[in-house]
Scaffold this motif. Structure first.
Motif, PDB file in Angstrom:
ATOM      1  N   VAL A  84     -24.192  18.322   4.542  1.00  0.00           N
ATOM      2  CA  VAL A  84     -23.512  19.614   4.509  1.00  0.00           C
ATOM      3  C   VAL A  84     -23.734  20.233   3.138  1.00  0.00           C
ATOM      4  CG1 VAL A  84     -21.341  20.865   4.729  1.00  0.00           C
ATOM      5  CG2 VAL A  84     -21.775  18.878   6.183  1.00  0.00           C
ATOM      6  N   ARG A 126     -15.500  21.576   6.272  1.00  0.00           N
ATOM      7  CA  ARG A 126     -16.172  21.460   4.971  1.00  0.00           C
ATOM      8  C   ARG A 126     -17.006  20.185   4.902  1.00  0.00           C
ATOM      9  NH1 ARG A 126     -14.387  24.833   0.162  1.00  0.00           N
ATOM     10  NH2 ARG A 126     -13.718  26.738   1.231  1.00  0.00           N
ATOM     11  N   LEU A 157     -18.158  20.587  -2.254  1.00  0.00           N
ATOM     12  CA  LEU A 157     -17.665  21.293  -1.088  1.00  0.00           C
ATOM     13  C   LEU A 157     -16.233  21.795  -1.256  1.00  0.00           C
ATOM     14  CD1 LEU A 157     -19.216  18.874   1.506  1.00  0.00           C
ATOM     15  CD2 LEU A 157     -19.597  21.347   1.540  1.00  0.00           C
ATOM     16  N   ALA A 162     -22.898  22.884   0.313  1.00  0.00           N
ATOM     17  CA  ALA A 162     -21.801  23.717  -0.188  1.00  0.00           C
ATOM     18  C   ALA A 162     -22.391  25.035  -0.669  1.00  0.00           C
ATOM     19  CB  ALA A 162     -21.070  23.003  -1.321  1.00  0.00           C
ATOM     20  N   PRO A 222     -19.520  25.984   4.313  1.00  0.00           N
ATOM     21  CA  PRO A 222     -20.352  24.807   4.585  1.00  0.00           C
ATOM     22  C   PRO A 222     -21.424  25.080   5.641  1.00  0.00           C
ATOM     23  CG  PRO A 222     -18.278  24.619   5.775  1.00  0.00           C
ATOM     24  CD  PRO A 222     -18.203  25.909   4.998  1.00  0.00           C
TER      25      PRO A 222
END
Length: 384
Positions: free
Chosen positions: A332, A263, A189, A334, A208
């Motif tokens: 999350v 992020r 990330l 990236a 993100p």
């Protein structure tokens, strides 16, 4: 972690230091993913993703078995729920065969032998898909790095990268400096930011996207035997929600895909203004949004409504209702986005003197990690 282990395994006596800003390994993408060992169905034949996923699937299963990490090759079904999806399923079947994968097309009765509660007009069985615990994989890699003489420094956030006198780099952290001949950036990330610190201009920016999960209540886990995926629609940027049996026996449902406001933003309440500004000021994101705003709004609505989330799952397994779901964790992704608004589709590795930067490693990066590591090590001169 995989790269450090490969370096130490293939070049005994090397001095290798891993810098991790968190107090544990695998705290972000690795520790929040679905645990699927992908077979390589979706990827263009000959691409890095296709090659590394097929090889990585085999090497990851072997690694888990060798080191006592729970792993199961359970296979998955990709199901067409309407006649309109049959053409895309057929194309996916052809791509899978081109990638050398063990797949077969099934009629509804054949699909029911694997997933009795699925409703479909046709399905494709992918026998080599598996599941594991990638967080545990990361922990084992850390142990192996230590045994081979390497060092994993936890709680060490990178704050600067500067050229060393003569050659190499000096990496500054909030706990001191590390001098090295070669810098390998696998920061996920934060990978584009680390690259910019090192003087490299990334060809894409990380934006993100949060993937939110539900899981089936324990009494309804029997509705899913393995993994059940929809046929992906190439006009949309993400795969769509699916059902995944986890290695601990639970069944996760998801993920959707909504823009995260940090992020490392695992909930709507996690907001980091600098990350919001970074995304909002990037033209590539706005170009992506103009193309897919309707899709994006649908993902937001599904994020806020268990009923809509359940309805998406019911296309695959009609017996699933809102009452069968409870909130689970989120991850999350990236996602690297190019300036023209395109999603960077393949793994992206950029080199500079004394530096290797992995600037796009979304799924199937966990599956492929041992093979991505092999590729990275191959790019580092032996004299380094």
């Amino acid at each position: 972690m995989a790269t450090a282990w490969r370096l130490l395994s293939e070049r005994p006596g090397s001095s290798v230091t891993v810098l991790e800003k968190e107090d544990r390994v695998g705290a972000h993408q690795t520790g929040h993913n679905s645990g699927v060992i992908h077979a390589g169905v979706y990827y263009k034949p000959g691409s890095l993703k296709a090659r590394m996923c097929a090889a990585g699937s085999a090497s990851m299963v072997a690694f888990c078995r060798e080191h006592g990490i729970p792993v199961e090759v359970c296979g998955k079904l990709i199901v067409a729920t309407s006649e309109e999806e049959l053409g895309r399923l057929g194309a996916l079947h052809e791509r899978s065969l081109a990638n050398g994968l063990p797949v077969e097309l099934l009629d509804p009765a054949g699909a029911a032998e694997f997933e009795p509660h699925v409703e479909c007009v046709r399905a494709m069985r992918v026998a080599s898909t598996g599941i594991t615990d990638f967080g545990r994989v990361c922990e084992v890699l850390a142990e192996l790095i230590g045994e081979l003489g390497g060092e994993v420094r936890l709680g060490s956030k990178v704050v600067s990268v500067t050229p060393a006198a003569g050659a190499g780099v000096v990496v500054g952290t909030d706990r001191g400096e590390v001098a090295a001949d070669v810098l390998v950036n696998c920061a996920g990330l934060q990978s584009d930011r680390v690259a910019r610190m090192a003087g490299v201009r990334p060809p894409a920016r990380i934006v993100p996207f949060r993937g939110e999960y539900y899981e089936l209540v324990e009494s309804r886990r029997g509705l899913v035997k393995g993994l059940i995926y929809p046929v992906p629609d190439p006009q949309f940027p993400f795969l769509g929600v699916h059902l995944t049996k986890m290695i601990d026996g639970s069944v996760h449902a998801g993920p959707n895909a909504v823009l995260a406001l940090a992020r490392e933003g695992y909930s709507w309440g996690r907001i980091r203004p600098v990350d919001v500004a970074s995304a909002a000021g990037y033209g590539g994101l706005w170009r992506l949004a103009r193309k897919h705003w309707k899709y994006g709004m649908g993902e937001v609505r599904r994020s806020l409504s268990k009923r809509l989330f359940a309805a998406s799952l019911a296309r695959l397994v009609p017996a699933i209702g809102p009452e069968d779901l409870v909130r689970a964790g989120a991850g999350v992704r990236a996602q690297a986005i190019a300036p023209d608004g395109g999603l960077v589709d393949d793994f992206l590795i950029v080199e500079a003197p004394g530096q290797v930067h992995v600037l796009n490693a979304p799924s199937p990066a966990a599956t492929s990690s041992l093979e991505i590591a092999r590729e990275i090590v191959g790019r580092i001169p032996v004299s380094a």
